[in-house]
Design a protein around this motif. Structure first.
Motif, mmCIF file in Angstrom:
data_model
loop_
_atom_site.group_PDB
_atom_site.id
_atom_site.type_symbol
_atom_site.label_atom_id
_atom_site.label_comp_id
_atom_site.label_asym_id
_atom_site.label_seq_id
_atom_site.Cartn_x
_atom_site.Cartn_y
_atom_site.Cartn_z
ATOM 1 N N ARG A 77 43.132 27.879 59.662
ATOM 2 C CA ARG A 77 41.968 28.407 58.930
ATOM 3 C C ARG A 77 42.335 28.586 57.453
ATOM 4 N N GLY A 78 41.338 28.553 56.590
ATOM 5 C CA GLY A 78 41.568 28.657 55.151
ATOM 6 C C GLY A 78 40.491 29.473 54.471
ATOM 7 N N TYR A 79 40.639 29.680 53.121
ATOM 8 C CA TYR A 79 39.672 30.422 52.318
ATOM 9 C C TYR A 79 39.751 29.883 50.899
ATOM 10 N N PHE A 80 38.758 30.256 50.095
ATOM 11 C CA PHE A 80 38.619 29.725 48.731
ATOM 12 C C PHE A 80 38.598 30.903 47.763
ATOM 13 N N LEU A 81 39.642 31.033 46.900
ATOM 14 C CA LEU A 81 39.703 32.112 45.921
ATOM 15 C C LEU A 81 38.643 31.978 44.841
ATOM 16 N N GLU A 82 38.164 30.780 44.643
ATOM 17 C CA GLU A 82 37.173 30.564 43.592
ATOM 18 C C GLU A 82 35.843 31.231 43.897
ATOM 19 N N HIS A 83 35.651 31.648 45.166
ATOM 20 C CA HIS A 83 34.411 32.353 45.494
ATOM 21 C C HIS A 83 34.375 33.738 44.869
ATOM 22 N N ASN A 84 35.544 34.299 44.488
ATOM 23 C CA ASN A 84 35.609 35.598 43.792
ATOM 24 C C ASN A 84 36.447 35.426 42.529
ATOM 25 N N GLU A 85 35.995 34.535 41.686
ATOM 26 C CA GLU A 85 36.761 34.153 40.500
ATOM 27 C C GLU A 85 36.929 35.311 39.528
ATOM 28 N N ALA A 86 35.890 36.123 39.341
ATOM 29 C CA ALA A 86 35.956 37.213 38.359
ATOM 30 C C ALA A 86 37.027 38.234 38.720
ATOM 31 N N LYS A 87 37.136 38.541 40.012
ATOM 32 C CA LYS A 87 38.115 39.542 40.445
ATOM 33 C C LYS A 87 39.533 39.077 40.176
ATOM 34 N N TYR A 88 39.836 37.853 40.545
ATOM 35 C CA TYR A 88 41.203 37.368 40.378
ATOM 36 C C TYR A 88 41.538 37.101 38.914
ATOM 37 N N THR A 89 40.541 36.744 38.119
ATOM 38 C CA THR A 89 40.777 36.590 36.680
ATOM 39 C C THR A 89 41.120 37.926 36.039
ATOM 40 N N GLU A 90 40.435 38.971 36.476
ATOM 41 C CA GLU A 90 40.724 40.307 35.956
ATOM 42 C C GLU A 90 42.133 40.747 36.330
ATOM 43 N N ARG A 91 42.540 40.466 37.582
ATOM 44 C CA ARG A 91 43.890 40.828 37.985
ATOM 45 C C ARG A 91 44.941 40.073 37.173
ATOM 46 N N ARG A 92 44.675 38.830 36.886
ATOM 47 C CA ARG A 92 45.633 38.061 36.094
ATOM 48 C C ARG A 92 45.726 38.600 34.669
ATOM 49 N N GLU A 93 44.597 39.005 34.096
ATOM 50 C CA GLU A 93 44.613 39.559 32.750
ATOM 51 C C GLU A 93 45.372 40.882 32.710
ATOM 52 N N LYS A 94 45.296 41.664 33.781
ATOM 53 C CA LYS A 94 46.054 42.912 33.823
ATOM 54 C C LYS A 94 47.552 42.640 33.828
ATOM 55 N N VAL A 95 47.943 41.599 34.543
ATOM 56 C CA VAL A 95 49.369 41.232 34.548
ATOM 57 C C VAL A 95 49.808 40.793 33.158
ATOM 58 N N TYR A 96 48.979 39.987 32.490
ATOM 59 C CA TYR A 96 49.309 39.540 31.136
ATOM 60 C C TYR A 96 49.364 40.721 30.165
ATOM 61 N N THR A 97 48.472 41.705 30.360
ATOM 62 C CA THR A 97 48.490 42.888 29.502
ATOM 63 C C THR A 97 49.782 43.667 29.679
ATOM 64 N N CYS A 98 50.218 43.837 30.926
ATOM 65 C CA CYS A 98 51.483 44.537 31.178
ATOM 66 C C CYS A 98 52.667 43.791 30.568
ATOM 67 N N LEU A 99 52.602 42.477 30.561
ATOM 68 C CA LEU A 99 53.682 41.702 29.955
ATOM 69 C C LEU A 99 53.661 41.785 28.436
ATOM 70 N N ARG A 100 52.492 42.015 27.850
ATOM 71 C CA ARG A 100 52.384 42.134 26.389
ATOM 72 C C ARG A 100 52.701 43.529 25.876
ATOM 73 N N ILE A 101 52.661 44.523 26.760
ATOM 74 C CA ILE A 101 52.852 45.908 26.328
ATOM 75 C C ILE A 101 54.208 46.125 25.658
ATOM 76 N N PRO A 102 55.337 45.650 26.219
ATOM 77 C CA PRO A 102 56.614 45.910 25.534
ATOM 78 C C PRO A 102 56.646 45.405 24.095
ATOM 79 N N LYS A 103 56.129 44.205 23.864
ATOM 80 C CA LYS A 103 56.161 43.653 22.509
ATOM 81 C C LYS A 103 55.266 44.447 21.559
ATOM 82 N N GLU A 104 54.026 44.714 21.970
ATOM 83 C CA GLU A 104 53.096 45.431 21.096
ATOM 84 C C GLU A 104 53.535 46.874 20.882
ATOM 85 N N LEU A 105 54.049 47.509 21.943
ATOM 86 C CA LEU A 105 54.501 48.897 21.813
ATOM 87 C C LEU A 105 55.695 49.005 20.886
ATOM 88 N N GLU A 106 56.640 48.098 21.011
ATOM 89 C CA GLU A 106 57.814 48.153 20.155
ATOM 90 C C GLU A 106 57.472 47.853 18.699
#
Length: 567
Positions: A77-106
Motif C-alpha cells: 500500500r502507498g500514499y501521496f504526500l502531495e495531497h497535503n503539500e502546505a503542511k509538509y512545506t511548512e515543516r520544511r521551512e521550520k527546519v530551514y529556519t532552525c538551521l539559519r538561526i545560528p548564523k543570524e543569531l551570531e
C-alpha cells in the motif's frame, strides 16, 4: 392421413428442438456478456484486483486468504504526500529556519558585542579626556568669561558627574579585601556556592534595571533648566544615591568574579560543571513560554549583555590566576580549556534556546536582522543634531548594560595585579592607553559605517530626521500626549543623507521647552492601551493616524528591562 400427421409431429419436434437450442445459445451469450461486464468492473489498487460482487464459492474461502491478502496489502500500500503539500512545506521551512538561526543569531550577537565593547572602552579612553576638557573650561572660565547662559553644557555636566562617581567609588573599593573575599567563598560548600551564584545573577539583573534609572535621574536633575519649578529632592541626594548604587553593584560583580575564580581553581571542577549546567536550566525556563517579537528582542539584548559580562569576568579570573603564578605563560594554557568550555556552553545554550523559541512561536530568522537594525538606529541617532542622550546611555537602556560598575571592578583588579615601577612601566602604560584609544576609534568608525548600512537596508532613514517627541512623566499622560502630538519637520532636510549628520554636534535650542522629560521615539510604550484609554483613543480617527505602529521595535520601553519584562 396417418403419414401426414406423423410428418407434422416430426416438424413440431424439430421446431421445438431448434427453439431450445436457440434459447441455450442466447442464455450462454448473456452469461458471457455478464462475465465480460464483471471483468470490466475490476478496480486497480496498487496491482491487486478486487471484484465488487463476490461469488458464493469465494465466500467460503475468505478465512483462508485474509491473512495473505492483509500482508500483501501492508507490503504494497502507498500514499501521496502531495495531497497535503502546505503542511509538509511548512515543516520544511521550520527546519530551514532552525538551521539559519545560528548564523543570524551570531551576527546579532557579534554586532551587539562590539557595541558593548565600544561603550566599555569609552569609559577608559574618551571619558577621562572629556572630563579634563570640562575641568579646563571651569578653570579658564574667569579668563574667558561666560559666552552663554550655561557654565557647562549638559553633556559636560554628565561627563563630570560620571568621572567624580568613578573616582569616589574607586577609593571606596580599596576598603574591600579581595583575598579575604576569595577565601570566605572558597570555604563554602559546593551547593551553597551554586545557590549564591544564582542569587548573584538575579541581583545583577535587578541592579541593572534600577541603576540606569538612578543615573538618568541624576543627569536630568543636574542639567534641568533652572527656570522650571523644582520637582525633585536636589542634586546632592541623587548624587549620593548614584555613588551608593555604583559601589554596591561593583561589589556584586566582584563577588561574581570571585565565585567563578573559585570554580576554576577547584580540584574536581564540580562547581564549574554545576555552574555550566545552570545555563541549560535556562532553556527549560524560556523555551516553553509564549514569546512575541518584542519579547524575543529583549531576550536577545539580555543575552548580548550577559555574554559580554561573562567574557569580562573570565578576563578578571585569568588576571587573578596569572598574578598568583607570577605571570607564568604556561599556566594560561592550563586555564584555556576551562575558558573555552564556558564560552562554548554559553554559545550552545543561546543557539538552542533561540532556535526552539522561534520554532514554537512561528518566528522567522529574518527577525534578527530587524533587531540589528534597531540597535544600529540607536547608534546613528545618537550622532544627530537633535540627539537627546549619549550613545553609552542609550546602550545601557536598551541592553541593561551599565559599564561603570564593571569598569570599576576591572580597574581595581588590574591596579592590584599589575605593579607599575620605573619609567619603562610608565611608558608601557602610556602606550597601552594610546592603543586602547586607537581600538576605540577604529571600532567606532566600523560600527558607525555598519550601522548606516543596516539603517538603509531597513528603510529607517526618515525616522532619523524626525524631532524626538516629548512624554509626560506619568504613563497615562504620556499616552494621552502622544495621541495629540504631531511631529514637526526637522530643521535639516532628509535629502542631505546620513553622512551629513552623523558627525555633527547637537544644537542647543534657545526656547525653553515644556516641563516634560525628553524621550526618543524609541522610548514610547508598546503595550496595548487600557480599555478606558482605548475608548478615548478611538474617538478621534485623524489623531490616531499620527501614532506609530504597535509592532515597531523602536518603541519598546527600554527603561524597564528586568529579565524579559515589557511594560
Amino acid at each position: 392421413m396417418a403419414d401426414s400427421v406423423a410428418a407434422g409431429l416430426a416438424d413440431e419436434n424439430e421446431t421445438e428442438n431448434e427453439d431450445k437450442e436457440r434459447e441455450k445459445r442466447l442464455f450462454s451469450g448473456v452469461r458471457k456478456t455478464e462475465e465480460q461486464a464483471a471483468a470490466s468492473d475490476l478496480t486497480e489498487t496498487l496491482g491487486f484486483y478486487e471484484r465488487k460482487a463476490k461469488c458464493k464459492e469465494r465466500k467460503s474461502n475468505v478465512s483462508d486468504l485474509s491473512l495473505v491478502r492483509f500482508i500483501s496489502a501492508e507490503l504494497t500500500r502507498g500514499y501521496f504526500l502531495e495531497h497535503n503539500e502546505a503542511k509538509y512545506t511548512e515543516r520544511r521551512e521550520k527546519v530551514y529556519t532552525c538551521l539559519r538561526i545560528p548564523k543570524e543569531l551570531e551576527k546579532l550577537m557579534m554586532f551587539g558585542f562590539f557595541l558593548c565593547l565600544d561603550v566599555f572602552l569609552y569609559v577608559f579612553t574618551l571619558l577621562p579626556l572629556r572630563v579634563l576638557l570640562a575641568l579646563m573650561r571651569l578653570l579658564t572660565l574667569p579668563c574667558c568669561g561666560l559666552s552663554g547662559s550655561r557654565i557647562l553644557q549638559p553633556a559636560q555636566v554628565c561627563d563630570v558627574l560620571k568621572g567624580v562617581i568613578m573616582v569616589l567609588c574607586y577609593f571606596m573599593m580599596h576598603y574591600v579585601d579581595y583575598s579575604m573575599m576569595y577565601h570566605m567563598i572558597r570555604g563554602q560548600s559546593v551547593i551553597k556556592l551554586y545557590i549564591i551564584y544564582n542569587m548573584l545573577e538575579v541581583a545583577d539583573r535587578l541592579f541593572s534595571s534600577f541603576g540606569q534609572d538612578i543615573l538618568d535621574a541624576l543627569y536630568w536633575t543636574a542639567t534641568e533648566p533652572k527656570e522650571r519649578k523644582r520637582a525633585h529632592i536636589g542634586v546632592i541626594p541623587h548624587f549620593f544615591m548614584a555613588v551608593l548604587y555604583v559601589f554596591l553593584h561593583a561589589i556584586l560583580i566582584m563577588v561574581q568574579a570571585t565565585t567563578l575564580n573559585v570554580a576554576f581553581n577547584s580540584h574536581n571542577k564540580s562547581l564549574l560543571t554545576i555552574m555550566m549546567s545552570n545555563n541549560f536550566v535556562e532553556i527549560k525556563g524560556s523555551v516553553f513560554k509564549k514569546f512575541e517579537k518584542n519579547n524575543l528582542f529583549q531576550m536577545s539584548n539580555s543575552d548580548i549583555k550577559e555574554r559580554f559580562t561573562n567574557y569580562t569576568l573570565l578576563l578578571i579570573v585569568c588576571l587573578r590566576n596569572m598574578e598568583q603564578f607570577s605571570w607564568n605563560p604556561d599556566h594560561l594554557w592550563v586555564l584555556f580549556p576551562d575558558v573555552c568550555m564556558v564560552i562554548a556552553s554559553e554559545t550552545v545554550v543561546d543557539i538552542v534556546k533561540h532556535a526552539f523559541i522561534t520554532k514554537f512561536n512561528d518566528i522567522t530568522a529574518d527577525v534578527y536582522s530587524e533587531y540589528r537594525a534597531s540597535l544600529a538606529f540607536d547608534l546613528v541617532s545618537s550622532r544627530q543634531k537633535n540627539a537627546y542622550t549619549d550613545y553609552s546611555d542609550s546602550v545601557s537602556r536598551r541592553m541593561g548594560f551599565i559599564p561603570l560598575p564593571l569598569a570599576l571592578v576591572l580597574i581595581r583588579v588590574v591596579t592590584s595585579s599589575v605593579k607599575i615601577q620605573g619609567s619603562l612601566s610608565i611608558v608601557c602604560v602610556v602606550l597601552f592607553y594610546l592603543g586602547m584609544i586607537t581600538l576605540k576609534v577604529l571600532n567606532s568608525i566600523v560600527l558607525l559605517g555598519k550601522s548606516c548600512m543596516y539603517v538603509k537596508e531597513a528603510n529607517m532613514e526618515e525616522k532619523l530626521f524626525q524631532n524626538p517627541p516629548s512624554a509626560a512623566p506619568s504613563r497615562a499622560s504620556s499616552r494621552a500626549h502622544r495621541t495629540k502630538h504631531t511631529r514637526e519637520p526637522a530643521g535639516e532636510p532628509a535629502e542631505e543623507g546620513l553622512s551629513a549628520s552623523v558627525t555633527t554636534q547637537p544644537s542647543q535650542s534657545d526656547e525653553c521647552p515644556a516641563p516634560q522629560i525628553p524621550t526618543s521615539q524609541s522610548d514610547q510604550f508598546l503595550t496595548t492601551p487600557d480599555e478606558s484609554e482605548e475608548k478615548s483613543l478611538i474617538q478621534d480617527d485623524t489623531e490616531l493616524k499620527h501614532r506609530a505602529p504597535k509592532k515597531d521595535l523602536l518603541e519598546i520601553d527600554r527603561f524597564t528591562i528586568c529579565g524579559n519584562r515589557i511594560d
